[in-house]
Design an enzyme around this catalytic site. Structure first.
Site, PDB file in Angstrom:
ATOM      1  N   GLU A 101       0.827  -1.214   0.000  1.00  0.00           N
ATOM      2  CA  GLU A 101       0.000   0.000   0.000  1.00  0.00           C
ATOM      3  C   GLU A 101       0.859   1.261   0.000  1.00  0.00           C
ATOM      4  OE1 GLU A 101      -3.130   0.389  -0.509  1.00  0.00           O
ATOM      5  OE2 GLU A 101      -3.576  -1.750  -0.564  1.00  0.00           O
TER       6      GLU A 101
ATOM      7  N   ASP B 298      -9.107   5.787  -2.247  1.00  0.00           N
ATOM      8  CA  ASP B 298      -7.926   6.331  -2.923  1.00  0.00           C
ATOM      9  C   ASP B 298      -8.400   7.109  -4.158  1.00  0.00           C
ATOM     10  OD1 ASP B 298      -8.604   4.445  -4.811  1.00  0.00           O
ATOM     11  OD2 ASP B 298      -6.586   3.591  -4.984  1.00  0.00           O
TER      12      ASP B 298
ATOM     13  N   TYR C 279      -6.205   5.860   5.121  1.00  0.00           N
ATOM     14  CA  TYR C 279      -6.254   5.068   3.882  1.00  0.00           C
ATOM     15  C   TYR C 279      -5.544   3.715   4.081  1.00  0.00           C
ATOM     16  CZ  TYR C 279      -4.698   3.417  -0.615  1.00  0.00           C
ATOM     17  OH  TYR C 279      -4.417   2.605  -1.678  1.00  0.00           O
TER      18      TYR C 279
END
Ligand code: SF4
Length: 349
Positions: free
Chosen positions: A36, A137, A119
């Site tokens: 990520e 995102d 996130y």
């Protein structure tokens, strides 16, 4: 189409169309976390190699925590946004020291770790532990803004709460939040493209408000970026006896933690050696060896490399051939490999 059906369509589509990326073969939270962080602001084609090199060099969070920061930055070299690598290293140490070497299993606990924002926490919590937290995102912003015809600028303060709330309503209707989140991101990456979305291949076409209204090209709305600022960087190469001076960038600025040659920043372009000598109050003979322009998201860098055979007490003095062991920003790395470390074959010519 209600929220329940939308989520189901996304899941079915994802299972049939997902790309077999290396981090999709695992639910190891450390690997998901790495992927990520690496994939933020990065294309999959570029980021995959970095991901594979990182898990090979640092197969566990303990390995990452024990590494020198320079080692981590060296592996990150070329990926940009170096604060991600610094924060990741700091976070790994925090996990080892305060969480017994295990990434926490909940969204709330994950956000307590430095460098893990909402996130990334939502991605880890949903993919690895099945928690119903939406990941919003850039791709998901685009899909949601078109699907529900939302004109709130996606880079505004209000957008975060507004889109998060819609994501939350959607994810609550599914039993597989990890796949749902990945499905939304994948849909944005492969079908709901920024320009010319492939609506005829989209599982959400019949319920997409922007498609029905013919406004897909107008969404999402973004506040225009600030104008790029121009900076003039003069790097000073004190080259003598196969040695050169380097220093680490420690100030709160671009490229923090990376290495560079002694730097003088000027307010305008320095065009000749006399001008440089005046600026740095030097009696040395200087010659310009290279000029390049480098574009960052908000800055245009006009970079000039100057050389002298003199010495300086600036930073530390190392062998030129050892430059390859240090992490440098991309334009400096390029210069080093082209001008200072030519291939052995070229060197003998
Ligand atoms: Fe995006 Fe088109 Fe699908 Fe709407 S129908 S979500 S605009 S790809």
């Amino acid at each position: 189409m209600n929220f329940n059906t939308i989520a189901l369509e996304v899941l079915v589509w994802y299972r049939q169309n997902k790309r077999m990326l290396p981090w999709r073969q695992t639910s190891n939270p450390y690997f998901i976390w790495l992927s990520e962080i690496i994939m933020q602001q990065t294309r999959v084609a570029q980021g995959t190699g970095y991901y594979l090199r990182f898990i090979e060099a640092f197969p566990t969070i303990q390995h990452l925590a024990a590494a020198e920061l320079n080692e981590v930055l060296k592996l990150w070299e070329g990926l940009g946004y170096y604060s991600r690598a610094r924060n990741m290293h700091k976070a790994a140490n925090q996990v080892v020291n305060a969480f017994d070497g295990q990434l926490p299993k909940t969204f709330a606990e994950l956000t307590k770790i430095s460098g893990i924002g909402t996130y990334t926490a939502a991605a880890i919590a949903s993919i690895c532990f099945g928690e119903k937290q939406p990941v919003i995102d850039g791709n998901v912003y685009r899909v949601l803004s078109r699907l529900f015809s939302i004109y709130t600028p996606i880079n505004s303060h209000q957008a975060k709460a507004e889109f998060f709330s819609i994501g939350k309503n959607l994810i609550h209707t599914t039993d597989n939040p990890g796949d749902f989140n990945q499905g939304m991101m994948e849909l944005g990456a492969l079908v709901c493209l920024p320009k010319k979305p492939k609506c005829n291949h989209c599982p959400l076409q019949t319920c997409c408000k922007a498609y029905v209204d013919g406004t897909t090209e107008l969404l999402p709305v973004k506040i225009p970026k600030k104008k790029s600022k121009t900076r003039f960087l003069n790097y000073l190469l004190y080259q003598k006896n196969e040695q050169i001076n380097i220093e680490q960038r420690l100030e709160k600025d671009i490229w923090k933690g990376l290495f560079q040659f002694p730097l003088v920043e000027s307010v305008t372009q320095i065009s000749d050696a006399d001008e440089l000598k005046q600026l740095i109050k030097s009696a040395e003979n200087w010659s310009k060896v290279h000029f390049t322009t480098h574009q960052l998201s908000h800055q245009t860098l006009r970079i000039t490399f100057w050389t002298t055979s003199g010495e300086s007490a600036h930073g530390k003095r190392i062998l030129i051939e050892d430059l390859k062991h240090y992490a440098f920003p991309v334009p400096l790395k390029r210069f080093i490999y082209i001008k200072l470390l030519p291939l052995p074959a070229l060197r003998t010519k």
